[in-house]
Scaffold this motif. Structure first.
Motif, PDB file in Angstrom:
ATOM      1  N   SER A 126      62.569  37.008  23.597  1.00  0.00           N
ATOM      2  CA  SER A 126      61.498  37.265  24.561  1.00  0.00           C
ATOM      3  C   SER A 126      60.381  38.069  23.902  1.00  0.00           C
ATOM      4  O   SER A 126      60.588  38.706  22.868  1.00  0.00           O
ATOM      5  CB  SER A 126      62.036  38.026  25.777  1.00  0.00           C
ATOM      6  N   SER A 128      59.512  32.439  31.372  1.00  0.00           N
ATOM      7  CA  SER A 128      60.505  33.523  31.335  1.00  0.00           C
ATOM      8  C   SER A 128      60.649  34.135  29.955  1.00  0.00           C
ATOM      9  O   SER A 128      61.312  35.164  29.790  1.00  0.00           O
ATOM     10  CB  SER A 128      61.863  33.012  31.825  1.00  0.00           C
ATOM     11  N   THR A 169      57.508  38.838  29.074  1.00  0.00           N
ATOM     12  CA  THR A 169      57.624  39.973  29.992  1.00  0.00           C
ATOM     13  C   THR A 169      56.297  40.713  30.006  1.00  0.00           C
ATOM     14  O   THR A 169      55.810  41.132  28.954  1.00  0.00           O
ATOM     15  CB  THR A 169      58.740  40.942  29.559  1.00  0.00           C
ATOM     16  N   GLU A 179      54.260  43.977  30.975  1.00  0.00           N
ATOM     17  CA  GLU A 179      54.528  45.379  31.250  1.00  0.00           C
ATOM     18  C   GLU A 179      53.305  46.057  31.858  1.00  0.00           C
ATOM     19  O   GLU A 179      52.193  45.894  31.357  1.00  0.00           O
ATOM     20  CB  GLU A 179      54.897  46.108  29.950  1.00  0.00           C
ATOM     21  N   ARG A 186      54.772  36.392  39.065  1.00  0.00           N
ATOM     22  CA  ARG A 186      56.194  36.134  39.257  1.00  0.00           C
ATOM     23  C   ARG A 186      56.439  34.669  39.606  1.00  0.00           C
ATOM     24  O   ARG A 186      57.449  34.086  39.197  1.00  0.00           O
ATOM     25  CB  ARG A 186      56.763  37.042  40.337  1.00  0.00           C
ATOM     26  N   ARG A 222      58.475  37.547  33.559  1.00  0.00           N
ATOM     27  CA  ARG A 222      59.223  38.716  34.003  1.00  0.00           C
ATOM     28  C   ARG A 222      58.315  39.945  33.981  1.00  0.00           C
ATOM     29  O   ARG A 222      57.348  39.996  33.215  1.00  0.00           O
ATOM     30  CB  ARG A 222      60.455  38.908  33.119  1.00  0.00           C
ATOM     31  N   ALA A 267      57.935  44.286  33.900  1.00  0.00           N
ATOM     32  CA  ALA A 267      58.572  45.550  33.521  1.00  0.00           C
ATOM     33  C   ALA A 267      57.666  46.707  33.896  1.00  0.00           C
ATOM     34  O   ALA A 267      56.440  46.618  33.780  1.00  0.00           O
ATOM     35  CB  ALA A 267      58.855  45.579  32.020  1.00  0.00           C
ATOM     36  N   SER A 284      59.491  44.498  42.717  1.00  0.00           N
ATOM     37  CA  SER A 284      60.484  43.492  42.303  1.00  0.00           C
ATOM     38  C   SER A 284      60.435  43.248  40.800  1.00  0.00           C
ATOM     39  O   SER A 284      60.423  42.096  40.340  1.00  0.00           O
ATOM     40  CB  SER A 284      60.271  42.171  43.066  1.00  0.00           C
ATOM     41  N   ALA A 285      60.370  44.325  40.036  1.00  0.00           N
ATOM     42  CA  ALA A 285      60.339  44.195  38.583  1.00  0.00           C
ATOM     43  C   ALA A 285      61.720  43.802  38.059  1.00  0.00           C
ATOM     44  O   ALA A 285      62.739  43.999  38.720  1.00  0.00           O
ATOM     45  CB  ALA A 285      59.887  45.498  37.947  1.00  0.00           C
ATOM     46  N   ASP A 286      61.724  43.244  36.868  1.00  0.00           N
ATOM     47  CA  ASP A 286      62.987  42.903  36.218  1.00  0.00           C
ATOM     48  C   ASP A 286      63.523  44.080  35.406  1.00  0.00           C
ATOM     49  O   ASP A 286      64.727  44.296  35.335  1.00  0.00           O
ATOM     50  CB  ASP A 286      62.783  41.704  35.289  1.00  0.00           C
TER      51      ASP A 286
END
Length: 223
Positions: free
Chosen positions: A64, A95, A98, A100, A121, A126, A128, A146-148
């Motif tokens: 990732s 996916s 990510t 941030e 989303r 994803r 963070a 609803s963060a991963d």
């Protein structure tokens, strides 16, 4: 952490200045924002990060790539479209990326940016929360995000194994994030003592100079 398997990378932007050498973001991001170039810079960084992720995933398909998003970018109405375009051009699944945003931005901009975050989303990227533990968290808002992942700030990791107070705080954050359904990531791990303490506390994912210094793309392949 248990076997130090690499899971991914975080994209870092640097400016290779013709006379001043390699400059860090602290030396030029403010100028980019003042001159109205922050969004364009962010788009360029994101596109390069997606392309790098696509190349690296040929060698390690599960890898990732994390990319930081500024408040200026989060306010841009074209954000979701630009993210979707960069991912499509790189030929990767969403996916693999990510995005941030810092805890401070998440708390201050969540209401205004909720629609864009939901749009991101819906693409499949994803999310963070970066630098967690440095601000005044509103847990209700954190839950709505609803963060991963929640990334525990390096200032709390520094004292692990040597400062009992830091150990207690990290233990509390690990418990809190897991209860809320976020996967915790420890930032700024630089010593074996910190690593041992994180393992003892049950943290399974971390990043920092203990594992690798900042790398070029070619160096990342070798790593």
């Amino acid at each position: 952490l248990p076997d130090r398997s690499p899971l991914g990378f975080e994209a870092l932007v640097r400016w290779r200045h013709p006379t001043r050498g390699l400059l860090s973001p602290a030396q030029f991001l403010g100028v980019a924002e003042d001159t109205g170039l922050a969004v364009q810079l962010g788009e360029m960084v994101f596109a390069h990060a997606c392309a790098a992720a696509g190349a690296l995933r040929l060698q390690m398909p599960s890898l990732s790539m994390a990319v930081n998003l500024s408040a200026v970018q989060l306010a841009d109405e074209r954000l979701v479209d630009h993210v979707a375009l960069a991912i499509t051009r790189a030929g990767i699944v969403a996916s693999a990326i990510t995005i941030e945003i810092t805890e401070e931005i998440a708390m201050s901009e969540l209401e205004a940016a909720q629609e864009k975050l939901e749009g991101l989303r819906s693409l499949g990227v994803r999310l963070a929360i970066d630098d967690f533990g440095t601000g005044h968290s509103n847990l209700a808002l954190l839950r709505r995000l609803s963060a991963d992942f929640v990334k525990i700030d390096r200032s709390l990791i520094n004292g692990l194994g040597t400062e009992p107070g830091d150990t207690q705080l990290v233990r509390m954050i690990l418990s809190l994030t897991q209860e809320l359904g976020f996967a915790p990531v420890a930032e700024g791990v630089s010593t074996e003592v910190q690593l041992d303490e994180l393992l003892r506390l049950g943290c399974r994912v971390a990043q920092g100079h203990l594992f690798a210094e900042p790398l070029t793309l070619a160096e990342a392949f070798t790593f």
